[in-house]
Scaffold this active site. Structure first.
Site, PDB file in Angstrom:
ATOM      1  N   ASP A  79      -9.315  61.995  53.329  1.00 35.82           N
ATOM      2  CA  ASP A  79      -9.152  61.756  52.510  1.00 35.82           C
ATOM      3  C   ASP A  79      -7.117  61.487  52.534  1.00 35.82           C
ATOM      4  OD1 ASP A  79      -8.582  60.676  49.150  1.00 35.82           O
ATOM      5  OD2 ASP A  79      -8.024  63.018  49.603  1.00 35.82           O
ATOM      6  N   HIS A  95      -5.969  69.046  47.037  1.00 32.04           N
ATOM      7  CA  HIS A  95      -7.745  68.906  46.805  1.00 32.04           C
ATOM      8  C   HIS A  95      -7.747  70.992  46.686  1.00 32.04           C
ATOM      9  CE1 HIS A  95      -8.654  66.142  50.290  1.00 32.04           C
ATOM     10  NE2 HIS A  95      -8.364  66.009  48.692  1.00 32.04           N
ATOM     11  N   SER A 125      -4.504  69.384  51.691  1.00 29.53           N
ATOM     12  CA  SER A 125      -5.705  70.072  51.136  1.00 29.53           C
ATOM     13  C   SER A 125      -5.649  71.170  52.132  1.00 29.53           C
ATOM     14  CB  SER A 125      -7.163  69.386  52.316  1.00 29.53           C
ATOM     15  OG  SER A 125      -8.134  69.853  51.880  1.00 29.53           O
ATOM     16  N   THR A 126      -7.090  71.684  53.343  1.00 26.41           N
ATOM     17  CA  THR A 126      -6.724  72.881  53.288  1.00 26.41           C
ATOM     18  C   THR A 126      -5.482  73.459  53.973  1.00 26.41           C
ATOM     19  OG1 THR A 126      -8.826  72.566  54.174  1.00 26.41           O
ATOM     20  CG2 THR A 126      -7.689  74.417  55.469  1.00 26.41           C
ATOM     21  N   MET A 181      -8.596  68.705  55.771  1.00 23.65           N
ATOM     22  CA  MET A 181      -9.935  68.881  56.725  1.00 23.65           C
ATOM     23  C   MET A 181      -9.499  67.051  55.857  1.00 23.65           C
ATOM     24  SD  MET A 181     -11.710  69.793  58.360  1.00 23.65           S
ATOM     25  CE  MET A 181     -13.243  69.441  59.302  1.00 23.65           C
TER      26      MET A 181
END
Length: 358
Positions: free
Chosen positions: A292, A196, A170-171, A289
């Site tokens: 997930d 993401h 993600s991030t 972050m």
């Protein structure tokens, strides 16, 4: 609790107003200033000392990328890019992430009437992630691009179509994924990726990686046979799943509800790999972050899959790897610069002497 202070930088007064209203609606953050261009923003940063910036790309007096590059060299701080959903917008966005921006959101539509709450939640999540992100100083004549040396698969191993690599992030993940894939050889096992990312950006992301890497990278269309030397990225509008068709692995896309507030979800991909791949896969969770991927990675481990997590020192945000480690789903914690080698070692049964084992 101190609120996260945000400086909004955008040449559109309407966008500045909309972003300010969205951010101020959140209980844990506030806009402490709004600037129409980077030159005004530069003075506001000195006087207001914000925790996070939101930064438009195309602005008068100074381009957003030029400003970001100077900022990350002279006064590194968390930046969330606000990008237009265009081909140029996506290319510029990925360049901004190379320069050190933490994340990005699509630019809001001024006449937005529905979906505003969801859009506000997305911005808020990314600002929260940025506020705790590890921001790196951009060295002169350096764009933070990781030098690559393509690794080789041990000669005693033939690449099998049964071998798989599965990655969730993600991030900070766009750069981390690039740093992993760019080091993999053209005959590595097939790769499935859930990152993401909003719809409209995943195709550009895949095309960019395809230009940089030895392997072939594409946005998954669903129904593809998973082949060695190929990576399939979940499109921003769908979950990506692994299925079995006879002796072959194939991709499948799903428009099912978001999981952990995300579609694509790392957990959805990992759960499908646990069900269909068993010991033939290697699981990887990178910077991001939230949580997930933790439950799906645990399911993979219970199915006999060996799991790797990026270490805290090289993560932009350690949240997702930390959560996977906390539930006992991770077998090794690996620095990003060693991840590609460790993936190949595990895919072909080698033992790494320098590994940090859980």
């Amino acid at each position: 609790m101190k609120k996260i202070s945000v400086l909004v930088i955008d040449d559109s007064a309407l966008i500045r107003k909309l972003l300010t209203e969205i951010i101020n609606h959140q209980p844990d953050m506030e806009v402490i200033g709004a600037a129409p261009d980077p030159l005004v923003a530069r003075e506001m940063i000195r006087t207001l000392n914000p925790d996070v910036l939101t930064l438009d790309v195309e602005m008068p007096r100074m381009d957003g990328l030029d400003f970001l590059e100077k900022l990350m060299r002279l006064r590194p701080m968390p930046v969330v890019m606000v990008s237009t959903l265009t081909e140029r917008g996506s290319e510029v966005t990925f360049r901004a992430l190379e320069l050190g921006a933490v994340d990005f959101v699509a630019k809001p539509k001024i006449d937005i009437s529905h979906g505003l709450e969801a859009y506000g939640d997305e911005i808020a999540r990314k600002i929260r992630a940025a506020s705790v992100a590890r921001v790196r100083h951009l060295e002169p004549n350096n764009t933070n691009a990781t030098s690559s040396k393509t690794l080789q698969i041990p000669q005693r191993h033939a690449v099998s179509t049964e071998k798989l690599i599965v990655i969730g992030a993600s991030t900070g993940g766009t750069e981390a994924i690039k740093d992993v894939l760019i080091n993999l050889p053209s005959d590595c096992p097939g790769i499935l990726i859930a990152q993401h990312m909003p719809p409209g950006f995943t195709r550009s992301f895949a095309e960019r990686l395809n230009r940089l890497c030895k392997i072939r990278v594409k946005e998954s269309e669903g129904g593809e046979r998973v082949l060695p030397g190929h990576a399939y990225i979940a499109p921003g509008h769908s979950h990506l799943l692994l299925k079995k068709n006879g002796a072959n692995y194939v991709t499948e896309l799903s428009q099912a509800d978001p999981v952990n507030r995300h579609r694509p979800s790392v957990d959805v991909l990992f759960q499908s790999v646990a069900e269909h791949a068993g010991k033939n896969a290697v699981g990887v969770i990178l910077t991001g972050m939230g949580k997930d991927g933790a439950a799906g990675m645990l399911a993979m481990q219970r199915a006999g899959i060996y799991n790797l997590a990026q270490d805290e020192a090289t993560c932009v945000v350690f949240g997702m790897p930390r959560e996977a480690i906390a539930v006992g789903a991770v077998d090794e914690v690996v620095p990003l610069q060693e991840m590609a080698g460790c993936i190949l070692d595990q895919a072909f049964g080698s033992v790494r002497r320098a590994a940090v084992r859980i």
